[in-house]
Design an enzyme around this catalytic site. Sequence first.
Site, PDB file in Angstrom:
ATOM      1  N   ASP A 147      19.080  -6.602  25.125  1.00  0.00           N
ATOM      2  CA  ASP A 147      18.522  -5.426  25.778  1.00  0.00           C
ATOM      3  C   ASP A 147      19.195  -5.122  27.114  1.00  0.00           C
ATOM      4  OD1 ASP A 147      16.893  -5.524  23.606  1.00  0.00           O
ATOM      5  OD2 ASP A 147      15.186  -6.385  24.670  1.00  0.00           O
ATOM      6  N   LYS A 184      14.262  -2.266  18.669  1.00  0.00           N
ATOM      7  CA  LYS A 184      15.364  -3.220  18.743  1.00  0.00           C
ATOM      8  C   LYS A 184      16.581  -2.792  17.920  1.00  0.00           C
ATOM      9  CE  LYS A 184      16.340  -7.179  20.496  1.00  0.00           C
ATOM     10  NZ  LYS A 184      15.886  -7.649  21.813  1.00  0.00           N
ATOM     11  N   CYS A 205      -4.189   6.126   6.426  1.00  0.00           N
ATOM     12  CA  CYS A 205      -5.363   5.262   6.569  1.00  0.00           C
ATOM     13  C   CYS A 205      -6.458   5.994   7.351  1.00  0.00           C
ATOM     14  CB  CYS A 205      -4.950   3.944   7.225  1.00  0.00           C
ATOM     15  SG  CYS A 205      -6.209   2.687   7.009  1.00  0.00           S
ATOM     16  N   TYR A 206      -6.783   5.552   8.585  1.00  0.00           N
ATOM     17  CA  TYR A 206      -7.812   6.276   9.335  1.00  0.00           C
ATOM     18  C   TYR A 206      -7.443   7.751   9.464  1.00  0.00           C
ATOM     19  CZ  TYR A 206     -11.126   7.689  12.887  1.00  0.00           C
ATOM     20  OH  TYR A 206     -12.127   8.345  13.544  1.00  0.00           O
ATOM     21  N   GLY A 227      -6.171   3.526  12.444  1.00  0.00           N
ATOM     22  CA  GLY A 227      -6.923   3.152  13.639  1.00  0.00           C
ATOM     23  C   GLY A 227      -8.072   2.239  13.287  1.00  0.00           C
ATOM     24  N   GLU A 254       4.502   2.850   6.421  1.00  0.00           N
ATOM     25  CA  GLU A 254       5.385   2.431   7.524  1.00  0.00           C
ATOM     26  C   GLU A 254       5.631   0.928   7.548  1.00  0.00           C
ATOM     27  OE1 GLU A 254       2.288   3.333   7.672  1.00  0.00           O
ATOM     28  OE2 GLU A 254       1.178   2.494   9.363  1.00  0.00           O
ATOM     29  N   HIS A 259      -0.370   1.993   3.976  1.00  0.00           N
ATOM     30  CA  HIS A 259       0.555   2.158   5.106  1.00  0.00           C
ATOM     31  C   HIS A 259       2.020   2.217   4.647  1.00  0.00           C
ATOM     32  CE1 HIS A 259      -2.342   1.558   8.389  1.00  0.00           C
ATOM     33  NE2 HIS A 259      -2.999   0.855   7.485  1.00  0.00           N
TER      34      HIS A 259
END
Length: 528
Positions: free
Chosen positions: A242, A384, A94-95, A67, A186, A184
Site C-alpha cells: 500500500d 487491495k 438480501c435486506y 443489512g 457479491e 449475495h
Amino acid sequence: MEAQVRAEENQAPDSARILILDYGSQYTRLIARRVREAGVYSEIHPYDMATEALAAFGASGIILSGGPESVGGDDSPAVADAVIDAGVPLLGICYGMQALAAKLGGAVESSSHREFGHAEVDIAADDSLLGSVASAGRPLKVWMSHGDRVETLPQGFEAIAASRNAPLAGMADYERRYFGLQFHPEVTHTENGQRIIERFVHDICGCPSDWTPRNIIADHIERVRAEVGSQRVLLGLSGGVDSSVVAALLHEAIGDQLICVFVDNGLLRLNEADQVMATFGEHLGVNVVRVDAEQEFLDALKGEADPEVKRKIIGRKFIEVFDREAERLEGVEWLAQGTIYPDVIESAGSDTGKAHVIKSHHNVGGLPERMKLKLVEPLRDLFKDEVRQIGRELGLPQELVGRHPFPGPGLGVRILGEVRKEYADLLRRADDIFIGELREQGLYDDVSQAFAVFLPVKSVGVMGDGRRYDYVVALRAVETVDFMTARWARLPYEFLDRVSNRIINEVPGISRVSYDISTKPPATIEWE
Ligand code: XMP
C-alpha cells in the site's frame, strides 16, 4: 477543441456510475468492489442519503445492500421515495430486496428458519439477470444470510429464483427494471456471482467498462494535485504494497514535493529495513529518510498486553515520529498514508457508519485528534487488488506489488500479549524461514498471506539428550480474495514438516511449531 476531447476521455469514470446504498451489511464494500471489477465506477452512501445528493450523484443504477435489521420494525431502514423517483434500474440484495418489496407493497415475514451459508436456488432460465448464469436445469450454488424473507411479491413482479427455504429468493419487474435477490451475488461463495453483477451493471443499467487502472490513476493524480497544490508531502513508507503504491502514485502526481520517511520501529520482518531502503533508492529514485525508532517503540509498548491498546500506541508513536521528522523538514504540510478501503471498513464499521466495528486499524483508528499535519490518503477508496493493479500500471516490480500484506502495527500484533525485543527477534527468524521456504517451493503466490505468530508460552521438548523448555510459534497461511473472508491454506504436509524442523533446529528459543487451521470468520487473519 482537442483539449476538450481529451478532457472528456479522462472523465470516463464519471460517465457511468453505480450508487450503492448501505443498509449495514458487512458485504457492502464487496458489492462496490465487484461493480468496479466489472469496470464501472461505484460509490457507497448511507441508505438515508439526502435527496439532493442522490439526485446530484446521477446514478445509472442503484444497488441496495443487505443489512442486519428486520423490515417489520418501527425504525427499520426503508427505501426512500428518491430511490424510486430516480427512475433507474434497482437491485436489492438480501435486506435490500426485502426493503424494496415492502416499499412497493409486497409482504415480508420473519422466517422460522434462519438460512446462513451455502444454499442452492433454481433460477428462471430466461431472466435477464440470472438466466444463463447456471447451465440449464441445474441449480445455482449461492451464499445466503437472512432471517426474514419475502412472502408476497409486489405488483408487477415475478419470481426468478427459489430455494428450499425461500420460495421467493429472487424477483424481477422487467418494466421498471427492478430486481431483488435474497442471496449475495457479491460473495465469492456464490457461483458466477460476478457474472450476475456484470449483467446488472452492463446489460440492465447500460454502463460501459471504463473504470480501468489508467483511469483510476488519472483520477487520483488529479485529486491529489488539487488537494495538496504546491505543498510538500511526507509519506510514511513501510515497504508494504500500500505505501509503496502511494509513493509511486504521489511521485507521479507531485514529483519532488514528496519526501518519504521510513521508520524502523523494531516490529519489522528480518532485514526488511535494509531491503526497503535499497528497493526505493533503486526502483523509485525517491529520497527516503530512515529513522531508527526501535527503542522508542519498545519503551512505549512495555508492559502492555491488550491488542487494541497496543495498536493505538503504535499508531500514536508513528504519528509522533512523523511529526518530529516533518518539523525538521522545511515546509511539510501533509502526511500521506497507504490506508485502503478494507482498513476503513473494519475501523469505522463502514464509511457510512451503518455496520459494526471489528478492529481499529492503526492507520485509521489511532490518529491523535489534533494532528499537526493534514492527511492525504489517495488509496482510501480502493481495494487491495485495485491497489496492486495500479501499482503494476505505475511500473512497480512484481515482487513488490505481489507481496503479501503486512499490518501497520507489524509484529506488534503477531506477538501475543506484551511485546519484547527478545520475542520479536525469535519471531523474525521463524517467520523468515517460513516465508523463505514458501518462496523457495513456489508456494508464496498460491497463498494470500502467510506469517508466523509468537506465543509467549513455554512448552517442553527434547533435543538430543537434553530437555528443552522454550517458546511456541504458530504458522498462519490463508487463501482469500478480499481479506474479509479467508480459508486456511492446505499447504502440503511435507512442506510444513520441513518448515517446522528448520525452525526448531535453527532458532534456539523455539521448541514447538503449530499450524493455524481457523477460518475467517469467525477467526480473523491476524491473531490480535
Ligand atoms: P484481520 O486480522 O482483520 O486482517 O482478518 C485482515 C487484513 O488486514 C490486515 N491487518 C491490518 N492492517 N493495520 C493494518 O494496516 C492493522 O492494524 C491490521 N490488522 C490486520 C491483516 O494483515 C490482513 O491482511
